[in-house]
Design a protein around this motif. Structure first.
Motif, PDB file in Angstrom:
ATOM      1  N   ILE A 158       0.866  -1.206  -0.013  1.00 17.93           N
ATOM      2  CA  ILE A 158       0.053   0.059  -0.167  1.00 17.93           C
ATOM      3  C   ILE A 158       0.770   1.258   0.064  1.00 17.93           C
ATOM      4  O   ILE A 158       0.284   2.300  -0.144  1.00 17.93           O
ATOM      5  CB  ILE A 158      -0.863  -0.080   1.115  1.00 17.93           C
ATOM      6  CG1 ILE A 158      -0.082   0.090   2.574  1.00 17.93           C
ATOM      7  CG2 ILE A 158      -1.803  -1.040   1.018  1.00 17.93           C
ATOM      8  CD1 ILE A 158      -0.928   0.267   3.671  1.00 17.93           C
ATOM      9  N   ALA A 159       2.132   1.189  -0.077  1.00 20.58           N
ATOM     10  CA  ALA A 159       3.022   2.250   0.225  1.00 20.58           C
ATOM     11  C   ALA A 159       2.811   3.112  -0.975  1.00 20.58           C
ATOM     12  O   ALA A 159       2.932   4.609  -0.716  1.00 20.58           O
ATOM     13  CB  ALA A 159       4.541   1.892   0.357  1.00 20.58           C
ATOM     14  N   PRO A 160       2.622   2.982  -2.168  1.00 19.67           N
ATOM     15  CA  PRO A 160       2.465   3.746  -3.381  1.00 19.67           C
ATOM     16  C   PRO A 160       1.165   4.646  -3.373  1.00 19.67           C
ATOM     17  O   PRO A 160       1.089   5.548  -3.967  1.00 19.67           O
ATOM     18  CB  PRO A 160       2.688   3.181  -4.352  1.00 19.67           C
ATOM     19  CG  PRO A 160       3.385   1.604  -4.138  1.00 19.67           C
ATOM     20  CD  PRO A 160       2.707   1.589  -2.696  1.00 19.67           C
ATOM     21  N   VAL A 161       0.150   4.004  -2.838  1.00 16.52           N
ATOM     22  CA  VAL A 161      -1.222   4.657  -2.693  1.00 16.52           C
ATOM     23  C   VAL A 161      -1.851   5.199  -1.599  1.00 16.52           C
ATOM     24  O   VAL A 161      -2.961   5.911  -1.637  1.00 16.52           O
ATOM     25  CB  VAL A 161      -2.115   3.727  -3.431  1.00 16.52           C
ATOM     26  CG1 VAL A 161      -1.465   3.235  -4.898  1.00 16.52           C
ATOM     27  CG2 VAL A 161      -2.231   2.410  -2.669  1.00 16.52           C
ATOM     28  N   TRP A 162      -1.352   4.787  -0.354  1.00 21.81           N
ATOM     29  CA  TRP A 162      -2.088   5.034   0.954  1.00 21.81           C
ATOM     30  C   TRP A 162      -2.287   6.582   1.089  1.00 21.81           C
ATOM     31  O   TRP A 162      -3.479   6.986   1.282  1.00 21.81           O
ATOM     32  CB  TRP A 162      -1.480   4.425   2.102  1.00 21.81           C
ATOM     33  CG  TRP A 162      -0.272   5.173   2.604  1.00 21.81           C
ATOM     34  CD1 TRP A 162       1.049   5.054   2.001  1.00 21.81           C
ATOM     35  CD2 TRP A 162      -0.299   6.080   3.384  1.00 21.81           C
ATOM     36  NE1 TRP A 162       1.828   6.005   3.054  1.00 21.81           N
ATOM     37  CE2 TRP A 162       1.061   6.538   3.677  1.00 21.81           C
ATOM     38  CE3 TRP A 162      -1.285   6.746   4.253  1.00 21.81           C
ATOM     39  CZ2 TRP A 162       1.277   7.549   4.558  1.00 21.81           C
ATOM     40  CZ3 TRP A 162      -0.738   7.617   5.308  1.00 21.81           C
ATOM     41  CH2 TRP A 162       0.430   8.197   5.238  1.00 21.81           C
ATOM     42  N   ASP A 163      -1.197   7.457   1.063  1.00 19.57           N
ATOM     43  CA  ASP A 163      -1.664   8.773   1.256  1.00 19.57           C
ATOM     44  C   ASP A 163      -2.392   9.365   0.196  1.00 19.57           C
ATOM     45  O   ASP A 163      -3.245  10.228   0.291  1.00 19.57           O
ATOM     46  CB  ASP A 163      -0.156   9.662   1.167  1.00 19.57           C
ATOM     47  CG  ASP A 163       0.788   9.254   0.064  1.00 19.57           C
ATOM     48  OD1 ASP A 163       0.287   8.447  -0.656  1.00 19.57           O
ATOM     49  OD2 ASP A 163       1.790   9.944   0.142  1.00 19.57           O
ATOM     50  N   GLY A 164      -2.212   8.869  -1.169  1.00 16.19           N
ATOM     51  CA  GLY A 164      -3.119   9.575  -2.157  1.00 16.19           C
ATOM     52  C   GLY A 164      -4.604   9.052  -1.969  1.00 16.19           C
ATOM     53  O   GLY A 164      -5.462   9.987  -2.551  1.00 16.19           O
ATOM     54  N   ASN A 165      -4.796   7.928  -1.620  1.00 16.96           N
ATOM     55  CA  ASN A 165      -6.340   7.512  -1.186  1.00 16.96           C
ATOM     56  C   ASN A 165      -7.119   8.667  -0.235  1.00 16.96           C
ATOM     57  O   ASN A 165      -8.296   8.797  -0.319  1.00 16.96           O
ATOM     58  CB  ASN A 165      -6.421   6.264  -0.343  1.00 16.96           C
ATOM     59  CG  ASN A 165      -5.735   5.225  -1.294  1.00 16.96           C
ATOM     60  OD1 ASN A 165      -5.831   5.257  -2.592  1.00 16.96           O
ATOM     61  ND2 ASN A 165      -5.719   4.152  -0.837  1.00 16.96           N
ATOM     62  N   GLU A 166      -6.214   9.358   0.601  1.00 17.39           N
ATOM     63  CA  GLU A 166      -6.912  10.227   1.782  1.00 17.39           C
ATOM     64  C   GLU A 166      -7.379  11.471   0.985  1.00 17.39           C
ATOM     65  O   GLU A 166      -7.823  12.521   1.616  1.00 17.39           O
ATOM     66  CB  GLU A 166      -5.998  10.411   2.819  1.00 17.39           C
ATOM     67  CG  GLU A 166      -5.779   9.216   3.679  1.00 17.39           C
ATOM     68  CD  GLU A 166      -5.009   9.474   4.832  1.00 17.39           C
ATOM     69  OE1 GLU A 166      -4.374  10.291   5.078  1.00 17.39           O
ATOM     70  OE2 GLU A 166      -4.767   8.151   5.899  1.00 17.39           O
ATOM     71  N   THR A 167      -6.822  11.755  -0.093  1.00 17.31           N
ATOM     72  CA  THR A 167      -7.028  13.137  -1.122  1.00 17.31           C
ATOM     73  C   THR A 167      -8.762  13.153  -0.874  1.00 17.31           C
ATOM     74  O   THR A 167      -9.082  14.160  -1.010  1.00 17.31           O
ATOM     75  CB  THR A 167      -6.674  12.961  -2.323  1.00 17.31           C
ATOM     76  OG1 THR A 167      -5.242  12.696  -2.172  1.00 17.31           O
ATOM     77  CG2 THR A 167      -6.951  14.081  -3.203  1.00 17.31           C
TER      78      THR A 167
END
Length: 341
Positions: free
Chosen positions: A50-59
């Motif tokens: 999930i490292a490449p996507v987790w922070d973008g998901n919170e957008t």
């Protein structure tokens, strides 16, 4: 013909919330499953997935919350005081989870166990808080002259607790489905077992929440044509595709696990969440603050909505394009030695 701007903005916020739930839901689910991983190596692979996507998901959470504040300020002013405590707990847990994510990977080795526990605890706490927010929201808000007039703990009821536990089971199902899709070897097989357990728990809790909603909330029961003894044929026929969609999602999960599909369990989990989301919409639309304020009553002035819509017309395709690109770029399986390949 002019745009129905309040309806357009209600759709934008609904879409943002749906994207947040299904995207951040699976990476929160991975965190919920963290304590069940047998080895640190397995947990490293779970984080790497999930490292490449987790922070973008919170957008999508930012877009949904910011959109509510800007487009429906009256609803924002009514909902936030009613659910202030669980929302703050959720935000603090997400902050803790984000910090733990980075420090676990880059901090000192002797602190890794602490940050591992913080990541798992933050994920579970944020999920339960979201469930309490959702349960409190579905229960309805006590408003007087457009302002919250209830108590600080109106959101904390057995019903909202059941919703919170059900959401945790659902996120665990999404997380397990994601790991089935993105991992291999022993962790892949273990994720299949997690998915089966989570699917069973989610199905039972979803059924329990659905039945409880009909008995506890007459406004929702009336929408579904339920009078306390049975359903009316016309209302049930009109809305029957929604629960049938949920059953199809669960069947997709079960068949996918049985046939050892790599994608079907995750896809089935997404369908289950879509069904639940549509069921909520059918239950309280057009209320944006159930069951006292509609989205039209809460909407900002049309000139403000039009101005913001121009910005979103540029921003939303950028967010969608970036999201699709990142998921495509990191579409492969994850291994402990090489990361994505």
């Amino acid at each position: 013909m002019s745009l129905d701007l309040p309806l357009v903005w209600a759709g934008i916020i609904a879409l943002a919330v749906l994207f947040y739930v299904v995207l951040d839901g699976f990476d929160l689910g991975v965190g919920i499953l963290f304590p069940f991983a047998p080895t640190p190596r397995d947990r490293d692979v779970m984080v790497e997935s999930i490292a490449p996507v987790w922070d973008g998901n919170e957008t999508w959470l930012v877009l949904g919350g910011g959109g509510l504040f800007a487009a429906f300020p009256k609803a924002y002013a009514a909902i936030l005081p009613a659910l202030y405590l669980p929302i703050m707990i959720m935000l603090l847990a997400l902050v803790l989870r984000g910090v733990a994510f980075e420090f676990r990977a880059r901090g000192r080795a002797r602190g890794k166990a602490f940050w591992t526990a913080a990541f798992a605890g933050g994920s579970l706490t944020a999920t339960l808080a979201q469930g309490l927010v959702l349960g409190g929201f579905i229960q309805g808000l006590t408003l007087k002259d457009g302002a919250f007039a209830g108590g600080a703990f109106d959101w904390l009821t057995p019903y909202s607790v059941m919703v919170a536990v059900g959401l945790a089971a659902g996120y665990a199902l999404l997380g397990a489905g994601w790991l089935i899709w993105r991992t291999e070897g022993e962790l892949h097989d273990l994720a299949r077992r997690w998915a089966g357990t989570a699917a069973g728990a989610a199905a039972m809790l979803l059924a329990g929440v659905s039945v409880a909603t009909l008995f506890l909330h007459p406004q929702v029961a009336a929408r579904w044509g339920f009078d306390g003894h049975g359903f009316s044929g016309s209302a049930l026929a009109r809305l029957a595709p929604i629960p049938l969609l949920g059953l199809a999602g669960l069947a997709t999960v079960g068949l996918g696990l049985g046939r050892r599909s790599h994608v079907a369990p995750f896809a089935g989990g997404l369908i289950v969440f879509l069904s639940g989301y549509l069921g909520l919409a059918a239950g309280f639309f057009p209320y944006i603050a159930p069951y006292a304020m509609t989205f039209r009553e809460a909407a900002n002035e049309d000139n403000a909505l039009a101005l913001m819509l121009g910005g979103v017309a540029i921003l939303l395709p950028v967010i969608l394009g970036y999201t699709v690109f990142v998921y495509w770029l990191f579409r492969g399986k994850v291994t402990a030695d090489a990361g994505y390949h």
